[in-house]
Design a protein around this motif. Sequence first.
Motif, PDB file in Angstrom:
ATOM      1  N   ASP A   1       0.848  -1.186   0.000  1.00 35.88           N
ATOM      2  CA  ASP A   1       0.000   0.000   0.000  1.00 35.88           C
ATOM      3  C   ASP A   1       0.887   1.241   0.000  1.00 35.88           C
ATOM      4  N   PRO A   2       0.559   2.277  -0.792  1.00 33.49           N
ATOM      5  CA  PRO A   2       1.386   3.487  -0.773  1.00 33.49           C
ATOM      6  C   PRO A   2       1.301   4.255   0.533  1.00 33.49           C
ATOM      7  N   LEU A   3       0.309   3.986   1.342  1.00 30.70           N
ATOM      8  CA  LEU A   3       0.165   4.645   2.633  1.00 30.70           C
ATOM      9  C   LEU A   3       0.630   3.704   3.733  1.00 30.70           C
ATOM     10  N   GLN A   4       1.381   4.248   4.666  1.00 29.20           N
ATOM     11  CA  GLN A   4       1.936   3.469   5.762  1.00 29.20           C
ATOM     12  C   GLN A   4       1.231   3.807   7.065  1.00 29.20           C
ATOM     13  N   ASP A   5       1.332   2.917   8.041  1.00 27.98           N
ATOM     14  CA  ASP A   5       0.927   3.271   9.395  1.00 27.98           C
ATOM     15  C   ASP A   5       2.156   3.161  10.293  1.00 27.98           C
ATOM     16  N   GLU A   6       1.954   3.091  11.590  1.00 22.88           N
ATOM     17  CA  GLU A   6       3.100   3.103  12.503  1.00 22.88           C
ATOM     18  C   GLU A   6       3.978   1.869  12.343  1.00 22.88           C
ATOM     19  N   ARG A   7       3.481   0.832  11.659  1.00 31.62           N
ATOM     20  CA  ARG A   7       4.294  -0.366  11.432  1.00 31.62           C
ATOM     21  C   ARG A   7       4.889  -0.366  10.032  1.00 31.62           C
ATOM     22  N   SER A   8       4.802   0.739   9.348  1.00 36.62           N
ATOM     23  CA  SER A   8       5.408   0.942   8.045  1.00 36.62           C
ATOM     24  C   SER A   8       4.646   0.210   6.947  1.00 36.62           C
ATOM     25  N   TRP A   9       5.370  -0.339   5.975  1.00 39.35           N
ATOM     26  CA  TRP A   9       4.752  -0.861   4.752  1.00 39.35           C
ATOM     27  C   TRP A   9       3.835  -2.040   5.062  1.00 39.35           C
ATOM     28  N   ARG A  10       2.640  -2.009   4.466  1.00 45.50           N
ATOM     29  CA  ARG A  10       1.621  -3.013   4.772  1.00 45.50           C
ATOM     30  C   ARG A  10       1.011  -3.567   3.485  1.00 45.50           C
ATOM     31  N   PHE A  11       0.448  -4.758   3.582  1.00 45.28           N
ATOM     32  CA  PHE A  11      -0.076  -5.459   2.412  1.00 45.28           C
ATOM     33  C   PHE A  11      -1.597  -5.342   2.319  1.00 45.28           C
ATOM     34  N   THR A  12      -2.102  -4.144   2.547  1.00 49.95           N
ATOM     35  CA  THR A  12      -3.549  -3.947   2.550  1.00 49.95           C
ATOM     36  C   THR A  12      -4.162  -3.939   1.149  1.00 49.95           C
ATOM     37  N   LEU A  13      -3.343  -3.986   0.100  1.00 47.64           N
ATOM     38  CA  LEU A  13      -3.884  -4.098  -1.249  1.00 47.64           C
ATOM     39  C   LEU A  13      -4.276  -5.535  -1.578  1.00 47.64           C
TER      40      LEU A  13
ATOM     41  N   LEU B   1       3.841 -14.719   1.076  1.00 49.42           N
ATOM     42  CA  LEU B   1       4.583 -14.690   2.342  1.00 49.42           C
ATOM     43  C   LEU B   1       3.669 -14.866   3.553  1.00 49.42           C
ATOM     44  N   GLY B   2       2.387 -14.571   3.385  1.00 52.96           N
ATOM     45  CA  GLY B   2       1.441 -14.747   4.475  1.00 52.96           C
ATOM     46  C   GLY B   2       1.562 -13.732   5.586  1.00 52.96           C
ATOM     47  N   ILE B   3       2.179 -12.580   5.298  1.00 57.32           N
ATOM     48  CA  ILE B   3       2.390 -11.564   6.325  1.00 57.32           C
ATOM     49  C   ILE B   3       1.577 -10.311   6.016  1.00 57.32           C
ATOM     50  N   ALA B   4       1.260  -9.557   7.056  1.00 57.18           N
ATOM     51  CA  ALA B   4       0.483  -8.335   6.902  1.00 57.18           C
ATOM     52  C   ALA B   4       1.366  -7.112   6.753  1.00 57.18           C
ATOM     53  N   PHE B   5       2.583  -7.173   7.297  1.00 55.07           N
ATOM     54  CA  PHE B   5       3.513  -6.051   7.262  1.00 55.07           C
ATOM     55  C   PHE B   5       4.884  -6.546   6.803  1.00 55.07           C
ATOM     56  N   LEU B   6       5.558  -5.749   5.990  1.00 50.96           N
ATOM     57  CA  LEU B   6       6.911  -6.105   5.563  1.00 50.96           C
ATOM     58  C   LEU B   6       7.830  -6.253   6.766  1.00 50.96           C
ATOM     59  N   GLY B   7       7.554  -5.514   7.828  1.00 50.16           N
ATOM     60  CA  GLY B   7       8.373  -5.603   9.030  1.00 50.16           C
ATOM     61  C   GLY B   7       8.468  -7.008   9.596  1.00 50.16           C
ATOM     62  N   GLU B   8       7.493  -7.854   9.293  1.00 48.62           N
ATOM     63  CA  GLU B   8       7.534  -9.228   9.782  1.00 48.62           C
ATOM     64  C   GLU B   8       8.678 -10.009   9.137  1.00 48.62           C
ATOM     65  N   ALA B   9       8.987  -9.704   7.869  1.00 42.36           N
ATOM     66  CA  ALA B   9      10.129 -10.351   7.218  1.00 42.36           C
ATOM     67  C   ALA B   9      11.442  -9.836   7.789  1.00 42.36           C
ATOM     68  N   TYR B  10      11.467  -8.556   8.160  1.00 44.04           N
ATOM     69  CA  TYR B  10      12.648  -8.001   8.821  1.00 44.04           C
ATOM     70  C   TYR B  10      12.846  -8.675  10.183  1.00 44.04           C
ATOM     71  N   ALA B  11      11.750  -8.863  10.923  1.00 44.28           N
ATOM     72  CA  ALA B  11      11.857  -9.497  12.244  1.00 44.28           C
ATOM     73  C   ALA B  11      12.276 -10.951  12.131  1.00 44.28           C
ATOM     74  N   ALA B  12      11.850 -11.625  11.064  1.00 41.96           N
ATOM     75  CA  ALA B  12      12.268 -13.013  10.864  1.00 41.96           C
ATOM     76  C   ALA B  12      13.771 -13.092  10.608  1.00 41.96           C
ATOM     77  N   ARG B  13      14.307 -12.064   9.976  1.00 37.98           N
ATOM     78  CA  ARG B  13      15.753 -12.007   9.737  1.00 37.98           C
ATOM     79  C   ARG B  13      16.501 -11.598  10.993  1.00 37.98           C
ATOM     80  N   ASP B  14      15.988 -10.605  11.707  1.00 34.01           N
ATOM     81  CA  ASP B  14      16.660 -10.088  12.900  1.00 34.01           C
ATOM     82  C   ASP B  14      15.594  -9.660  13.903  1.00 34.01           C
ATOM     83  N   PRO B  15      15.268 -10.539  14.860  1.00 29.74           N
ATOM     84  CA  PRO B  15      14.216 -10.219  15.835  1.00 29.74           C
ATOM     85  C   PRO B  15      14.472  -8.938  16.615  1.00 29.74           C
TER      86      PRO B  15
END
Length: 341
Positions: free
Chosen positions: A73-85, A94-108
């Motif tokens: 989505d071109p609009l972000q919230d406090e958790r940054s980039w989201r897959f609301t489209l 990927l089954g995730i709602a926020f790109l940040g979840e992939a970042y956390a999987a790499r580095d918690p």
Amino acid sequence: MTTVGNPGSTTAEYERAPSRFTDRITADGRDGWPAEAGRYRLVVSRACPWASRALVVRRLLGLEDAISLAVVDPLQDERSWRFTLDPDGRDPVLGIAFLGEAYAARDPGHDGGISVPALVDVPSGRLVTNDYAQITLDLATEWTALHREGAPDLYPEPLRDEIDEVAEDVHRNLNNGVYLAGFAKSQRAYERAYRNLFACWDRLSERLSTRRYLVGDTITEADVRLFTTLVRFDAVYHGHFKCNRNKLAEDPVLWAYARDLFQTPGFGDTVDFDHIKRHYYRVHTDINPTQVVPLGPDASGWSAPHHREELGGRPFGDGTPPGPPAAEEVPPRGRAGAPGA
């Protein structure tokens, strides 16, 4: 792309945060990430010029079947980039709602910015890299076994030093220069960025007055990097970021050059003016607190004749243009001349 670069900066000048995750996906897998069809997912925002580079290069090289695409989505919230489209607000692969979840999987423990473009390992769901500068170079040089037949050489070895030199000037003064102007916290910092930006602009205009492309006689990485800033210039940077000495449409050389690329398969068919404008004008509330998104400029001019072919050059060298984009990857709104553009 993050919205504020380095939010902890106390200087008057905008500071772009460096890419935090810089593993490389290579032919030999030396970083543990071999180039394999179907293994990685490219996550982009169509609003972001840094992510748009990867979109263009992926199209030009014909890597669509090898690397799947997720658009946030071109609009972000406090958790940054989201897959609301996507249906149910989750990326279907990927089954995730926020790109940040992939970042956390790499580095918690990661507490820095969440930026695009990002290449994510599908089996593990882990971020591999957010190194926007290296991603496109590696797509051009490390993924050659999976390039389409007729793919251009975007980073030809004999021209790499010149491409790097031109690209560095463009990056420092134009790609990043618009942000240095737009996010400046003092008049002095803004004016410095403004002057450097338009000095670079004039150098590029002069260079391109006698040659169709920036380096050599074909499209290279340098052209991709310049295009993604130019295509946003009148819609966003001229007014929103106060880069207003002149519009792109008022420079005969750069305007024709940008139209030439826009009309080349792989460039304009990745552009979504709606996403671009909604992101910048609604996310940067410190600059535009009303979040009002302008209706203009009229995008139909991007389809006007450019006559750049008179300068010679061969867009794809000995190769061929890419075929039409997959229907599901054509931006649904914001195309040149489309309603809402």
